[in-house]
Design a protein around this motif. Sequence first.
Motif, PDB file in Angstrom:
ATOM      1  N   ARG A  46       0.835  -1.211   0.000  1.00 57.61           N
ATOM      2  CA  ARG A  46       0.000   0.000   0.000  1.00 57.61           C
ATOM      3  C   ARG A  46       0.865   1.253   0.000  1.00 57.61           C
ATOM      4  N   ALA A  47       1.933   1.248   0.787  1.00 60.02           N
ATOM      5  CA  ALA A  47       2.847   2.386   0.812  1.00 60.02           C
ATOM      6  C   ALA A  47       3.531   2.553  -0.538  1.00 60.02           C
ATOM      7  N   LEU A  48       3.869   1.445  -1.176  1.00 63.53           N
ATOM      8  CA  LEU A  48       4.481   1.483  -2.509  1.00 63.53           C
ATOM      9  C   LEU A  48       3.509   2.090  -3.515  1.00 63.53           C
ATOM     10  N   ASP A  49       2.269   1.624  -3.502  1.00 65.62           N
ATOM     11  CA  ASP A  49       1.248   2.139  -4.428  1.00 65.62           C
ATOM     12  C   ASP A  49       0.993   3.624  -4.220  1.00 65.62           C
ATOM     13  N   ALA A  50       1.059   4.074  -2.972  1.00 63.48           N
ATOM     14  CA  ALA A  50       0.766   5.470  -2.638  1.00 63.48           C
ATOM     15  C   ALA A  50       1.996   6.378  -2.738  1.00 63.48           C
ATOM     16  N   GLY A  51       3.156   5.802  -3.038  1.00 61.96           N
ATOM     17  CA  GLY A  51       4.380   6.594  -3.124  1.00 61.96           C
ATOM     18  C   GLY A  51       4.838   7.122  -1.778  1.00 61.96           C
ATOM     19  N   GLN A  52       4.511   6.417  -0.699  1.00 58.82           N
ATOM     20  CA  GLN A  52       4.884   6.823   0.659  1.00 58.82           C
ATOM     21  C   GLN A  52       6.266   6.257   1.001  1.00 58.82           C
ATOM     22  N   HIS A  53       7.270   6.944   0.536  1.00 60.65           N
ATOM     23  CA  HIS A  53       8.638   6.440   0.627  1.00 60.65           C
ATOM     24  C   HIS A  53       9.136   6.300   2.059  1.00 60.65           C
ATOM     25  N   GLU A  54       8.785   7.221   2.943  1.00 64.02           N
ATOM     26  CA  GLU A  54       9.227   7.110   4.343  1.00 64.02           C
ATOM     27  C   GLU A  54       8.633   5.852   4.985  1.00 64.02           C
ATOM     28  N   ARG A  55       7.365   5.556   4.697  1.00 62.59           N
ATOM     29  CA  ARG A  55       6.741   4.349   5.244  1.00 62.59           C
ATOM     30  C   ARG A  55       7.414   3.096   4.686  1.00 62.59           C
ATOM     31  N   LEU A  56       7.796   3.137   3.421  1.00 62.30           N
ATOM     32  CA  LEU A  56       8.512   2.001   2.836  1.00 62.30           C
ATOM     33  C   LEU A  56       9.835   1.786   3.563  1.00 62.30           C
ATOM     34  N   CYS A  57      10.541   2.849   3.824  1.00 67.68           N
ATOM     35  CA  CYS A  57      11.833   2.747   4.507  1.00 67.68           C
ATOM     36  C   CYS A  57      11.668   2.200   5.909  1.00 67.68           C
ATOM     37  N   THR A  58      10.612   2.594   6.592  1.00 65.19           N
ATOM     38  CA  THR A  58      10.340   2.100   7.940  1.00 65.19           C
ATOM     39  C   THR A  58      10.070   0.599   7.920  1.00 65.19           C
ATOM     40  N   ALA A  59       9.513   0.103   6.837  1.00 64.02           N
ATOM     41  CA  ALA A  59       9.179  -1.321   6.726  1.00 64.02           C
ATOM     42  C   ALA A  59      10.391  -2.194   6.417  1.00 64.02           C
ATOM     43  N   LEU A  60      11.504  -1.579   6.043  1.00 63.85           N
ATOM     44  CA  LEU A  60      12.698  -2.346   5.658  1.00 63.85           C
ATOM     45  C   LEU A  60      13.499  -2.804   6.868  1.00 63.85           C
ATOM     46  N   ALA A  61      14.104  -3.968   6.738  1.00 66.63           N
ATOM     47  CA  ALA A  61      15.058  -4.449   7.733  1.00 66.63           C
ATOM     48  C   ALA A  61      16.269  -3.508   7.719  1.00 66.63           C
ATOM     49  N   PRO A  62      16.927  -3.322   8.859  1.00 66.40           N
ATOM     50  CA  PRO A  62      18.069  -2.403   8.913  1.00 66.40           C
ATOM     51  C   PRO A  62      19.137  -2.681   7.852  1.00 66.40           C
ATOM     52  N   SER A  63      19.486  -3.936   7.620  1.00 70.30           N
ATOM     53  CA  SER A  63      20.539  -4.229   6.634  1.00 70.30           C
ATOM     54  C   SER A  63      20.075  -3.929   5.211  1.00 70.30           C
ATOM     55  N   THR A  64      18.802  -4.072   4.948  1.00 73.16           N
ATOM     56  CA  THR A  64      18.265  -3.775   3.615  1.00 73.16           C
ATOM     57  C   THR A  64      18.293  -2.269   3.378  1.00 73.16           C
ATOM     58  N   ARG A  65      17.874  -1.525   4.369  1.00 71.92           N
ATOM     59  CA  ARG A  65      17.895  -0.067   4.256  1.00 71.92           C
ATOM     60  C   ARG A  65      19.334   0.431   4.079  1.00 71.92           C
ATOM     61  N   GLU A  66      20.242  -0.114   4.864  1.00 74.88           N
ATOM     62  CA  GLU A  66      21.652   0.275   4.775  1.00 74.88           C
ATOM     63  C   GLU A  66      22.232  -0.040   3.393  1.00 74.88           C
ATOM     64  N   GLU A  67      21.952  -1.217   2.881  1.00 73.81           N
ATOM     65  CA  GLU A  67      22.438  -1.610   1.553  1.00 73.81           C
ATOM     66  C   GLU A  67      21.895  -0.674   0.478  1.00 73.81           C
ATOM     67  N   LEU A  68      20.619  -0.335   0.559  1.00 72.43           N
ATOM     68  CA  LEU A  68      20.002   0.574  -0.409  1.00 72.43           C
ATOM     69  C   LEU A  68      20.681   1.940  -0.376  1.00 72.43           C
ATOM     70  N   GLU A  69      20.888   2.471   0.813  1.00 70.21           N
ATOM     71  CA  GLU A  69      21.506   3.789   0.937  1.00 70.21           C
ATOM     72  C   GLU A  69      22.965   3.780   0.484  1.00 70.21           C
ATOM     73  N   GLN A  70      23.690   2.716   0.806  1.00 67.54           N
ATOM     74  CA  GLN A  70      25.097   2.642   0.399  1.00 67.54           C
ATOM     75  C   GLN A  70      25.243   2.459  -1.109  1.00 67.54           C
ATOM     76  N   SER A  71      24.405   1.604  -1.685  1.00 68.41           N
ATOM     77  CA  SER A  71      24.544   1.326  -3.123  1.00 68.41           C
ATOM     78  C   SER A  71      24.097   2.498  -3.996  1.00 68.41           C
ATOM     79  N   THR A  72      23.162   3.313  -3.500  1.00 65.24           N
ATOM     80  CA  THR A  72      22.675   4.448  -4.286  1.00 65.24           C
ATOM     81  C   THR A  72      23.302   5.772  -3.864  1.00 65.24           C
ATOM     82  N   ARG A  73      23.946   5.757  -2.684  1.00 65.49           N
ATOM     83  CA  ARG A  73      24.541   6.969  -2.098  1.00 65.49           C
ATOM     84  C   ARG A  73      23.482   8.060  -1.901  1.00 65.49           C
ATOM     85  N   ARG A  74      22.288   7.606  -1.509  1.00 69.45           N
ATOM     86  CA  ARG A  74      21.187   8.521  -1.240  1.00 69.45           C
ATOM     87  C   ARG A  74      20.447   8.062  -0.002  1.00 69.45           C
ATOM     88  N   ARG A  75      19.697   8.981   0.599  1.00 72.92           N
ATOM     89  CA  ARG A  75      18.833   8.616   1.720  1.00 72.92           C
ATOM     90  C   ARG A  75      17.786   7.632   1.227  1.00 72.92           C
TER      91      ARG A  75
END
Length: 141
Positions: A46-75
Amino acid sequence: MHGRRGVGSVVRPCAVAAVVLATAGACGTPSERRDGVIAQVTRFERALDAGQHERLCTALAPSTREELEQSTRRRCARAIGEQDLPAAGAVRRVDVYGGQARVVLEHDTVFLAHFPTGWKVTAAGCRPRPQRPYQCELKGG
Protein backbone atom coordinates in the motif's frame (compact mmCIF):
# COMPACT_ATOMS: atom_id res chain seq x y z
CA MET A 1 1.09 -11.26 25.81
CA HIS A 2 -0.78 -8.03 26.25
CA GLY A 3 -0.93 -5.99 29.42
CA ARG A 4 0.65 -6.81 32.75
CA ARG A 5 1.01 -10.23 34.28
CA GLY A 6 -0.37 -10.66 37.76
CA VAL A 7 1.31 -12.38 40.68
CA GLY A 8 1.39 -16.12 40.12
CA SER A 9 0.94 -15.84 36.36
CA VAL A 10 2.72 -18.25 34.09
CA VAL A 11 5.48 -17.05 31.77
CA ARG A 12 4.84 -18.45 28.33
CA PRO A 13 7.79 -20.35 26.81
CA CYS A 14 7.60 -18.18 23.71
CA ALA A 15 8.30 -15.04 25.77
CA VAL A 16 11.40 -16.65 27.24
CA ALA A 17 12.48 -17.81 23.80
CA ALA A 18 12.05 -14.29 22.45
CA VAL A 19 14.48 -12.93 25.00
CA VAL A 20 17.00 -15.67 24.32
CA LEU A 21 16.68 -15.85 20.55
CA ALA A 22 15.84 -12.19 19.79
CA THR A 23 15.52 -12.11 16.00
CA ALA A 24 16.23 -15.78 15.41
CA GLY A 25 12.59 -16.74 15.85
CA ALA A 26 9.11 -15.35 16.02
CA CYS A 27 6.60 -16.05 18.74
CA GLY A 28 2.99 -16.94 18.26
CA THR A 29 1.14 -19.69 16.57
CA PRO A 30 1.87 -20.46 12.92
CA SER A 31 -1.41 -18.73 12.05
CA GLU A 32 -0.47 -15.60 14.02
CA ARG A 33 2.97 -15.46 12.39
CA ARG A 34 1.43 -15.91 8.93
CA ASP A 35 -1.12 -13.16 9.61
CA GLY A 36 1.64 -10.82 10.80
CA VAL A 37 3.66 -11.46 7.67
CA ILE A 38 0.68 -10.84 5.38
CA ALA A 39 -0.19 -7.65 7.28
CA GLN A 40 3.34 -6.29 6.87
CA VAL A 41 3.48 -7.11 3.15
CA THR A 42 0.07 -5.48 2.69
CA ARG A 43 1.29 -2.30 4.44
CA PHE A 44 4.45 -2.34 2.32
CA GLU A 45 2.51 -2.73 -0.94
CA ARG A 46 0.00 0.00 0.00
CA ALA A 47 2.85 2.39 0.81
CA LEU A 48 4.48 1.48 -2.51
CA ASP A 49 1.25 2.14 -4.43
CA ALA A 50 0.77 5.47 -2.64
CA GLY A 51 4.38 6.59 -3.12
CA GLN A 52 4.88 6.82 0.66
CA HIS A 53 8.64 6.44 0.63
CA GLU A 54 9.23 7.11 4.34
CA ARG A 55 6.74 4.35 5.24
CA LEU A 56 8.51 2.00 2.84
CA CYS A 57 11.83 2.75 4.51
CA THR A 58 10.34 2.10 7.94
CA ALA A 59 9.18 -1.32 6.73
CA LEU A 60 12.70 -2.35 5.66
CA ALA A 61 15.06 -4.45 7.73
CA PRO A 62 18.07 -2.40 8.91
CA SER A 63 20.54 -4.23 6.63
CA THR A 64 18.26 -3.77 3.61
CA ARG A 65 17.89 -0.07 4.26
CA GLU A 66 21.65 0.27 4.78
CA GLU A 67 22.44 -1.61 1.55
CA LEU A 68 20.00 0.57 -0.41
CA GLU A 69 21.51 3.79 0.94
CA GLN A 70 25.10 2.64 0.40
CA SER A 71 24.54 1.33 -3.12
CA THR A 72 22.68 4.45 -4.29
CA ARG A 73 24.54 6.97 -2.10
CA ARG A 74 21.19 8.52 -1.24
CA ARG A 75 18.83 8.62 1.72
CA CYS A 76 16.39 5.74 1.77
CA ALA A 77 13.27 7.80 1.02
CA ARG A 78 14.77 9.13 -2.19
CA ALA A 79 16.51 5.90 -3.21
CA ILE A 80 13.50 3.63 -2.71
CA GLY A 81 11.42 5.80 -5.03
CA GLU A 82 13.92 5.07 -7.78
CA GLN A 83 13.73 1.29 -7.42
CA ASP A 84 11.88 -0.71 -10.05
CA LEU A 85 9.52 -2.54 -7.68
CA PRO A 86 6.57 -4.20 -9.42
CA ALA A 87 2.90 -3.86 -8.52
CA ALA A 88 2.73 -7.12 -6.61
CA GLY A 89 -0.86 -8.30 -7.02
CA ALA A 90 -2.63 -10.84 -4.85
CA VAL A 91 -0.94 -13.15 -2.35
CA ARG A 92 -0.47 -16.63 -3.77
CA ARG A 93 1.61 -18.32 -1.08
CA VAL A 94 3.08 -17.57 2.34
CA ASP A 95 5.90 -19.60 3.88
CA VAL A 96 7.02 -18.86 7.44
CA TYR A 97 10.06 -20.61 8.89
CA GLY A 98 10.59 -19.39 12.45
CA GLY A 99 11.78 -15.80 12.09
CA GLN A 100 12.00 -15.82 8.29
CA ALA A 101 9.20 -15.60 5.72
CA ARG A 102 8.58 -15.59 1.99
CA VAL A 103 5.44 -14.17 0.41
CA VAL A 104 4.83 -15.09 -3.22
CA LEU A 105 2.53 -12.62 -4.92
CA GLU A 106 1.23 -12.53 -8.49
CA HIS A 107 4.09 -10.32 -9.75
CA ASP A 108 6.62 -10.27 -6.94
CA THR A 109 8.17 -12.25 -4.12
CA VAL A 110 8.92 -10.51 -0.82
CA PHE A 111 11.18 -11.87 1.93
CA LEU A 112 10.86 -10.83 5.56
CA ALA A 113 12.57 -11.37 8.91
CA HIS A 114 11.15 -10.98 12.39
CA PHE A 115 12.69 -8.36 14.67
CA PRO A 116 11.71 -7.25 18.20
CA THR A 117 9.64 -4.50 16.53
CA GLY A 118 7.87 -6.93 14.19
CA TRP A 119 8.26 -8.23 10.65
CA LYS A 120 10.55 -6.25 8.33
CA VAL A 121 11.14 -6.59 4.60
CA THR A 122 14.58 -7.98 3.79
CA ALA A 123 14.08 -8.23 0.01
CA ALA A 124 11.46 -7.20 -2.55
CA GLY A 125 11.10 -7.09 -6.30
CA CYS A 126 12.34 -10.68 -6.37
CA ARG A 127 12.04 -13.05 -9.31
CA PRO A 128 12.81 -16.76 -9.16
CA ARG A 129 15.54 -18.14 -11.41
CA PRO A 130 15.83 -21.85 -12.24
CA GLN A 131 18.36 -23.56 -9.98
CA ARG A 132 19.72 -20.22 -8.76
CA PRO A 133 18.84 -17.80 -5.94
CA TYR A 134 16.14 -15.21 -6.48
CA GLN A 135 17.12 -12.04 -8.33
CA CYS A 136 15.93 -9.12 -6.15
CA GLU A 137 15.68 -5.45 -6.97
CA LEU A 138 15.82 -4.50 -3.29
CA LYS A 139 17.84 -6.60 -0.82
CA GLY A 140 20.03 -6.44 2.24
CA GLY A 141 23.75 -6.98 2.41
